[in-house]
Write an enzyme that holds these catalytic residues in place. Structure first.
Site, PDB file in Angstrom:
ATOM      1  CG  LEU A 152      -4.835  -1.975 -10.049  1.00  0.00           C
ATOM      2  CD1 LEU A 152      -4.474  -0.664 -10.718  1.00  0.00           C
ATOM      3  CD2 LEU A 152      -4.421  -3.164 -10.906  1.00  0.00           C
TER       4      LEU A 152
ATOM      5  CG  ASN B 255     -10.674  -4.061  -1.085  1.00  0.00           C
ATOM      6  OD1 ASN B 255      -9.950  -4.846  -1.685  1.00  0.00           O
ATOM      7  ND2 ASN B 255     -10.588  -2.758  -1.237  1.00  0.00           N
TER       8      ASN B 255
ATOM      9  CB  ALA C  24      -0.418 -13.335  12.214  1.00  0.00           C
ATOM     10  N   GLY C  25      -0.001 -10.178  11.904  1.00  0.00           N
ATOM     11  CA  GLY C  25       0.847  -9.015  12.140  1.00  0.00           C
ATOM     12  C   GLY C  25       0.151  -8.003  13.011  1.00  0.00           C
TER      13      GLY C  25
ATOM     14  CB  CYS D 275      -7.854   0.265  -0.317  1.00  0.00           C
ATOM     15  SG  CYS D 275      -6.954   1.081  -1.627  1.00  0.00           S
TER      16      CYS D 275
HETATM   17  C1  UGA Z   1      -5.790  -3.604  -1.362  1.00  0.00           C
HETATM   18  C2  UGA Z   1      -6.180  -4.860  -2.138  1.00  0.00           C
HETATM   19  O1  UGA Z   1      -5.201  -5.893  -1.943  1.00  0.00           O
HETATM   20  C3  UGA Z   1      -6.308  -4.562  -3.630  1.00  0.00           C
HETATM   21  O2  UGA Z   1      -6.772  -5.716  -4.310  1.00  0.00           O
HETATM   22  C4  UGA Z   1      -7.294  -3.419  -3.813  1.00  0.00           C
HETATM   23  O3  UGA Z   1      -7.424  -3.074  -5.176  1.00  0.00           O
HETATM   24  C5  UGA Z   1      -6.823  -2.220  -3.042  1.00  0.00           C
HETATM   25  O4  UGA Z   1      -6.721  -2.551  -1.649  1.00  0.00           O
HETATM   26  C6  UGA Z   1      -7.826  -1.116  -3.267  1.00  0.00           C
HETATM   27  O5  UGA Z   1      -8.956  -1.249  -2.803  1.00  0.00           O
HETATM   28  O6  UGA Z   1      -7.532  -0.190  -4.029  1.00  0.00           O
HETATM   29  P1  UGA Z   1      -3.483  -2.362  -0.829  1.00  0.00           P
HETATM   30  O7  UGA Z   1      -4.251  -1.575   0.185  1.00  0.00           O
HETATM   31  O8  UGA Z   1      -2.586  -1.638  -1.748  1.00  0.00           O
HETATM   32  O9  UGA Z   1      -4.474  -3.222  -1.760  1.00  0.00           O
HETATM   33  O10 UGA Z   1      -2.543  -3.369  -0.041  1.00  0.00           O
HETATM   34  P2  UGA Z   1      -2.534  -4.905   0.399  1.00  0.00           P
HETATM   35  O11 UGA Z   1      -1.318  -5.517  -0.163  1.00  0.00           O
HETATM   36  O12 UGA Z   1      -3.798  -5.564   0.124  1.00  0.00           O
HETATM   37  O13 UGA Z   1      -2.315  -4.756   1.968  1.00  0.00           O
HETATM   38  C7  UGA Z   1      -3.273  -4.103   2.768  1.00  0.00           C
HETATM   39  C8  UGA Z   1      -2.887  -4.186   4.212  1.00  0.00           C
HETATM   40  O14 UGA Z   1      -3.081  -5.507   4.719  1.00  0.00           O
HETATM   41  C9  UGA Z   1      -1.434  -3.841   4.528  1.00  0.00           C
HETATM   42  O15 UGA Z   1      -1.395  -3.021   5.668  1.00  0.00           O
HETATM   43  C10 UGA Z   1      -0.792  -5.175   4.804  1.00  0.00           C
HETATM   44  O16 UGA Z   1       0.288  -5.081   5.691  1.00  0.00           O
HETATM   45  C11 UGA Z   1      -1.944  -5.937   5.416  1.00  0.00           C
HETATM   46  N1  UGA Z   1      -1.835  -7.418   5.286  1.00  0.00           N
HETATM   47  C12 UGA Z   1      -1.923  -7.994   4.070  1.00  0.00           C
HETATM   48  C13 UGA Z   1      -1.674  -8.201   6.417  1.00  0.00           C
HETATM   49  O17 UGA Z   1      -1.610  -7.692   7.554  1.00  0.00           O
HETATM   50  N2  UGA Z   1      -1.604  -9.559   6.274  1.00  0.00           N
HETATM   51  C14 UGA Z   1      -1.691 -10.160   5.067  1.00  0.00           C
HETATM   52  O18 UGA Z   1      -1.627 -11.411   5.014  1.00  0.00           O
HETATM   53  C15 UGA Z   1      -1.849  -9.367   3.937  1.00  0.00           C
END
Ligand code: UGA
Length: 432
Positions: free
Chosen positions: A148, A203, A247-248, A255
């Site tokens: 999630l 992850n 990208a960012g 997590c």
């Molecule tokens: C993440 C995973 O997406 C979940 O599937 C997993 O269950 C969870 O970790 C966990 O291990 O419990 P989460 O940390 O809530 O979820 O958030 P994400 O939406 O995955 O984003 C994580 C980070 O990556 C954020 O800082 C976001 O800004 C960054 N991100 C995401 C990017 O920089 N670029 C992207 O294209 C996507």
């Protein structure tokens, strides 16, 4: 319908519990912190997660909150949803998992202990052994990792890409899988070690994609390509797919950073140096700091300059500040002698270093500022490039750390604009 016990009323426990209740199961959520249980009984949810308060309210008659471990004694499935933070050595701290096992009430029949918390591969085998040695051979064990994402957890739970169930005994796996029978999702059945690894590998792969596209962005900057177009172009390849190619300024959260270190440590404990993952982590650390170089490029030395950090949570739709890039950025800016003002619609910014001023509106944050940095892509910031903001700033510079804005529109509105991996306003004539 089953009776489900949940150990841990944190984010994972409450999302899992409220969603199982929504699916019709009877749920008992147990925690050791009296204030938490008291607040939940009154309907107060201790974090910002869409739909969770509504689910808890709607299913109140199927949900019990308790401090008393005996209240879960008649549950058929007992989910462990406790924290597994990293220790100083980088290993996951499983002490809370073991506390749950030590505190299990007198269990009859064949209840099944189900691991939702993210744990190193091999934990299930250790727990199985621990149960057997405590005379709990009649208690089943399964691994059922969560996938999630914060801010969309309920949606992810109700529409999962897959449900992973690893068990030592076929029947135990069947019982866990049956809990999800109301959902349309492929169920991946496997051994416990593989289930544990699926979570860590998923992850790690997502983080790899982020660090990969961030490095491509950095090369785009050096060569005049536009990473947004590049990501769209590669994402259409069905073998690659479009997700996690934004990208960012790097990933944060509770997590990814923790799980990547845990997997790296797990590999090295077993004598393997996970080179790719090490690079992914390093790229992410450097990426957070690139904003500083960009600010210096436009403003020169940052001493005495005023910088607004817009968005503080590690991503939108959450108040979670854990491992948020805003913390690293604020610390670096303060170290450079800059004045830092932060704004976020939900996160309170308490995790930021001392010296950061918290503004209550975007306008207040940017007033008199030499630069505004988009740190988190909150929807509220999509209209940042407007007259009111430009006029309030001492210097109308936007560093867009999430490529949220349209560069041309921002420049049209009178801002100096720089994103991540996007071409500069004036591309030099190619030399022939
Ligand atoms: C993440 C995973 O997406 C979940 O599937 C997993 O269950 C969870 O970790 C966990 O291990 O419990 P989460 O940390 O809530 O979820 O958030 P994400 O939406 O995955 O984003 C994580 C980070 O990556 C954020 O800082 C976001 O800004 C960054 N991100 C995401 C990017 O920089 N670029 C992207 O294209 C996507």
């Amino acid at each position: 319908m089953s009776k489900v016990g949940i150990f841990g009323a944190g984010w994972v426990g409450l999302v899992t519990g409220s969603c199982f209740a929504e699916l019709g199961h009877e749920v008992v959520i147990r925690d050791v912190v009296p204030e938490k249980i008291e607040a939940l009984r009154k309907g107060d949810v201790p974090f910002h997660e869409q739909q969770v308060p509504e689910l808890l309210q709607r299913n109140a008659e199927r949900l019990t909150f308790t401090l008393d471990v005996n209240d879960v004694a008649d549950c058929e499935l007992l989910f462990i949803c406790v924290d597994t933070p990293p220790t100083y050595s980088g290993d996951a701290d499983l002490s809370r998992v073991w506390t749950v096992i030590d505190e299990l009430p007198n269990l009859k029949g064949r209840p099944i202990l189900v691991m939702k918390s993210t744990v190193p591969v091999g934990t299930g085998e250790k727990v199985r052994h621990g149960l057997d040695s405590r005379g709990l051979g009649h208690v089943g064990y399964a691994s059922n990792p969560e996938f999630l994402a914060e801010g969309r957890a309920v949606e992810d739970f109700m529409n999962p890409d897959r449900v992973v169930v690893g068990a030592f005994e076929e029947a135990d796996g069947d019982a866990v899988a049956a809990l999800y029978s109301g959902l349309e999702a492929p169920i991946v059945r496997c051994d416990v070690n593989s289930a544990e690894m699926i979570k860590l590998a998923a992850n790690a792969f997502l983080m790899t994609r982020i660090s990969f596209i961030n490095e491509i962005a950095n090369v785009c900057e050096a060569t005049g390509a536009d990473v947004v177009k590049v990501a769209a172009g590669i994402g259409l390849d069905r073998r690659l797919g479009p997700h996690f190619l934004n990208a960012g300024i790097g990933y944060g959260g509770s997590c990814f950073p923790k799980d990547s270190l845990a997997l790296k440590q797990l590999a090295s404990n077993s004598g393997y140096h996970f080179q790719l993952l090490s690079a992914v982590i390093e790229v992410n650390e450097l990426q957070k700091r690139r904003v500083i170089q960009k600010l210096k490029k436009h403003l020169g030395p940052l001493r005495g300059k005023s910088v607004a950090l817009l968005g503080l949570a590690f991503k939108p739709n959450t108040d979670d500040m854990r491992e948020a890039p805003s913390i690293v950025l604020a610390s670096r800016l303060l170290a450079e002698g800059a004045e830092v003002r932060g704004w976020d619609p939900v996160a309170d910014g308490r995790a930021l270093p001392r010296g950061v001023e918290i503004a209550t509106s975007v306008l207040d944050a940017v007033r008199g500022a030499d630069a505004a940095v988009i740190v988190t892509e909150w929807a509220e910031l999509k209209t940042l490039a407007r007259d009111e903001i430009r006029d309030a700033m001492a210097n109308a510079l936007i560093i867009d750390g999430r490529n949220l804005l349209d560069p041309a529109a921002a420049r049209e509105a009178g801002f100096e604009y720089e994103g991540i991996g996007r071409p500069a306003a004036l591309v030099a004539e190619p030399s022939v």
